[in-house]
Scaffold this motif. Structure first.
Motif, PDB file in Angstrom:
ATOM      1  N   UNK A   1       0.854  -1.184   0.000  1.00 24.81           N
ATOM      2  CA  UNK A   1       0.000   0.000   0.000  1.00 24.81           C
ATOM      3  C   UNK A   1       0.890   1.235   0.000  1.00 24.81           C
ATOM      4  N   UNK A   2       0.566   2.180  -0.852  1.00 25.27           N
ATOM      5  CA  UNK A   2       1.299   3.447  -0.904  1.00 25.27           C
ATOM      6  C   UNK A   2       0.339   4.559  -0.506  1.00 25.27           C
ATOM      7  N   UNK A   3       0.709   5.297   0.534  1.00 21.35           N
ATOM      8  CA  UNK A   3      -0.165   6.362   1.028  1.00 21.35           C
ATOM      9  C   UNK A   3       0.603   7.673   1.099  1.00 21.35           C
ATOM     10  N   UNK A   4       0.012   8.715   0.557  1.00 21.24           N
ATOM     11  CA  UNK A   4       0.477  10.079   0.798  1.00 21.24           C
ATOM     12  C   UNK A   4      -0.498  10.707   1.781  1.00 21.24           C
ATOM     13  N   UNK A   5      -0.009  10.953   2.986  1.00 18.09           N
ATOM     14  CA  UNK A   5      -0.837  11.580   4.021  1.00 18.09           C
ATOM     15  C   UNK A   5      -0.729  13.090   3.833  1.00 18.09           C
TER      16      UNK A   5
ATOM     17  N   UNK B   1       4.986  17.091   9.733  1.00 13.83           N
ATOM     18  CA  UNK B   1       4.920  18.126   8.709  1.00 13.83           C
ATOM     19  C   UNK B   1       3.641  18.923   8.912  1.00 13.83           C
ATOM     20  N   UNK B   2       3.654  20.160   8.472  1.00 21.49           N
ATOM     21  CA  UNK B   2       2.480  21.022   8.582  1.00 21.49           C
ATOM     22  C   UNK B   2       1.766  21.059   7.225  1.00 21.49           C
TER      23      UNK B   2
ATOM     24  N   UNK C   1      11.435  12.652   5.705  1.00 24.47           N
ATOM     25  CA  UNK C   1      12.186  12.227   4.526  1.00 24.47           C
ATOM     26  C   UNK C   1      11.401  12.374   3.222  1.00 24.47           C
ATOM     27  N   UNK C   2      10.140  11.954   3.198  1.00 20.02           N
ATOM     28  CA  UNK C   2       9.392  12.006   1.945  1.00 20.02           C
ATOM     29  C   UNK C   2       7.901  12.125   2.224  1.00 20.02           C
ATOM     30  N   UNK C   3       7.157  12.506   1.179  1.00 21.96           N
ATOM     31  CA  UNK C   3       5.711  12.686   1.324  1.00 21.96           C
ATOM     32  C   UNK C   3       4.962  11.359   1.383  1.00 21.96           C
TER      33      UNK C   3
END
Length: 578
Positions: free
Chosen positions: A109-113, A163-164, A175-177
């Motif tokens: 699963x790849x998630x960008x929060x 992160x904001x 490190x990454x999104x």
């Protein structure tokens, strides 16, 4: 001395200003929750997000963009809408708790929060504890952690990887999104929640949490357990208090206001929420149901039982199946623990079953929950009268994992829990092994190793210890004798061996409940006890190596999962080595 005192006063003033900038609705009165009628709202089933897709008959991975949004949420029919933070694919579809993510074994699963939150928090904050939120932070720091997940450090939701909004500000270990969850571990129940440094308790109170299930049909379907959305349901349970205008209530004054203007050692709400509704009801058929019960409270333990005598048949604990089903009359869940149970409503002698709670708070020596307290009720099941054909079953055997091999133990460690108090005997902070989170790493397990940890709880509270990446199994629990003498030595030397811990572990032995003898990722550490656990830093269901490099930065953490404790330094980093 005067300079130090002045500095402390300035720091406290800044913290007070920071807390005020975070809070809202402070003028509304605290709601008398006894005025809310119970069991008037239907139990919702949270939206389900499939983390995979079927392409040409094959199961393929899928990328998700899940946002965090401020919105209003109806917790009760008669309560005004509540400002919350919710996870969701869009602001309109965001929920509290968030959507249930369904993953498939072996399919990543790849998630960008995505942080879409406004600049100021809806709850009081405290800048005097270790926190990502300072007077220089523009926005609300967040970072998602997949609790129970076995994945690389850069996807683990390290508390300093925050992160904001729009990634405008980032923590020192960010490190990454994107996050990559391999889903190569054993099938079971996980949950995701915020993990930002010093803000976990307020970000979860605001609503940033949700369920995550890894399914493996090849080994689960033959078990014949209840399935389908109707008969297999997550129950995400937590406690909240409200103001009369519907807003969430969190006391803005700490127990030691001159030290911590806002922080308190535990948060307890008197309204019990299940799947986003206060004391909901569910109409059920006379048949078996599967409930994946997640205790997502900040500090409240639940001792669940049915008022009509129905039993829980445990099939899994946390993220792992049991070897055999275990039947109990009640089940105790600490914060972050998961009980995966079958309830057979065909065995009910009545047409109503109340899921109730009688765990003291704080647990175990706090205030009792009286039968007439609103927090003694969780939800209501209305049982239809006619028995029906039920093709599901509870097999005699479930899933067996390899036994613990203590001859292969690579390291033995002592993990000691401390609580510190002010001159007015109110808690100021909590440490593990006498060290703050920022102290250098002292635990460095090897990839694929098995370790034994002796967890020594020198406080008066039960602390649910959660270890990221690793799985644990409880071997025994032994009460400490001459506890005051041992505490004094440990406060002075902070060394269990030098304090001759073996001379004090001569008290009564407490057996591990049968339904908690399997592999877990969190366990309740009893006060005044030494709990011996074995910790495995590898998959338990296969001899294969991790599908990632666990030795990378920023490493992992272990901590108490009472969020108010975790936020005030009851957390330590660890680094996996080769």
């Amino acid at each position: 001395m005067e300079t130090t005192l002045l500095f402390h006063k300035v720091l406290t003033l800044l913290a007070i200003l920071g807390a005020l900038a975070c809070s809202s609705s402070a003028s509304a009165k605290l709601l008398d929750s006894s005025k809310l009628e119970m069991f008037v709202d239907e139990l919702p089933d949270m939206p389900r997000i499939m983390a995979y897709q079927i392409v040409g008959g094959a199961t393929k991975s899928k990328s998700l963009n899940i946002g965090m949004f401020k919105k209003k949420w109806k917790f009760h029919r008669d309560l005004p809408p509540t400002p919350v933070y919710g996870y969701g694919l869009t602001s309109r579809t965001a929920t509290v708790p968030g959507p249930t993510i369904e993953a498939h074994y072996g399919v990543p699963t790849y998630v960008t929060w995505q942080n879409n939150l406004p600049p100021n928090h809806i709850l009081p904050c405290d800048l005097t504890i270790p926190t990502a939120l300072t007077n220089k932070t523009m926005g609300i720091p967040t970072v998602a952690h997949l609790h129970g997940g076995i994945h690389a450090p850069d996807s683990d939701g390290n508390p300093n990887s925050w992160f904001t909004a729009r990634f405008e500000q980032k923590g020192p270990t960010w490190t990454s999104k994107g996050c990559h969850y391999p889903n190569n571990q054993q099938p079971g129940n996980l949950w995701y929640h915020d993990h930002a440094m010093g803000l976990t308790r307020v970000n979860l109170l605001a609503g940033l949490l949700g369920a995550y299930i890894i399914r493996d049909p090849s080994i689960e379907d033959p078990l014949g357990l209840p399935n389908s959305i109707e008969f297999d349901r997550p129950l995400v349970v937590f406690d909240r208090s409200f103001r009369s205008n519907g807003s969430l209530y969190l006391n803005s004054t700490g127990d030691n206001p001159s030290i911590h203007p806002q922080w308190q050692p535990e948060y307890f709400g008197d309204v019990i929420i299940v799947n986003g509704k206060a004391w909901p009801r569910l109409t059920v058929r006379k048949r078996k149901y599967r409930f994946r019960i997640i205790n997502a409270s900040n500090a409240r333990f639940f001792r669940f039982f049915f008022t009509n005598g129905l039993k829980f048949i445990h099939v899994a604990s946390d993220s792992t199946y049991l070897e055999k089903p275990v039947s109990t009359n009640e089940t105790l869940l600490g914060p972050s623990e998961i009980a995966d149970v079958i309830v057979d409503f065909s065995q009910s002698s009545s047409n109503v079953a109340i899921l109730a709670n009688d765990a003291p708070y704080p647990y175990p020596s706090g205030d009792p929950v009286d039968e007439d307290e609103v927090s003694s009720k969780v939800m209501k099941f209305i049982i239809l009268p006619h028995k029906e054909v039920d093709t599901s079953r509870v097999p005699k055997s479930l899933i067996k994992y390899p036994a613990v091999d203590l001859s292969s133990v690579a390291q033995t460690r002592y993990i000691v829990m401390y609580e510190y108090a002010s001159s007015i005997d109110e808690p100021t902070h909590l440490y593990i092994n006498g060290k703050p989170y920022k102290a250098p790493v002292t635990e460095t397990p090897k990839v694929g190793s098995t370790e034994v940890w002796y967890v020594i709880n020198l406080t008066e509270d039960n602390h649910p210890l959660h270890i990221h990446l690793g799985l644990l199994k409880v071997l025994d629990q032994t009460e400490l004798v001459q506890l005051k003498e041992f505490k004094n030595c440990m406060r002075e030397l902070n060394d269990a061996i030098k304090c001759n811990v073996g001379n004090y572990t001569r008290g009564k032995k407490v057996s591990v409940p049968d339904h908690e003898k399997g592999w877990k990722n969190v366990y309740k550490m009893s006060p005044g006890f030494v709990t011996k656990i074995v910790v495995r830093f590898s998959y338990i269901h296969t001899n294969a190596s991790y599908a990632f490099d666990p030795t990378l930065e920023p490493g992992y953490v272990y901590h108490c999962h009472i969020l108010d404790h975790e936020d005030n330094d009851m957390m330590r980093p660890f680094k996996v080595i080769k």
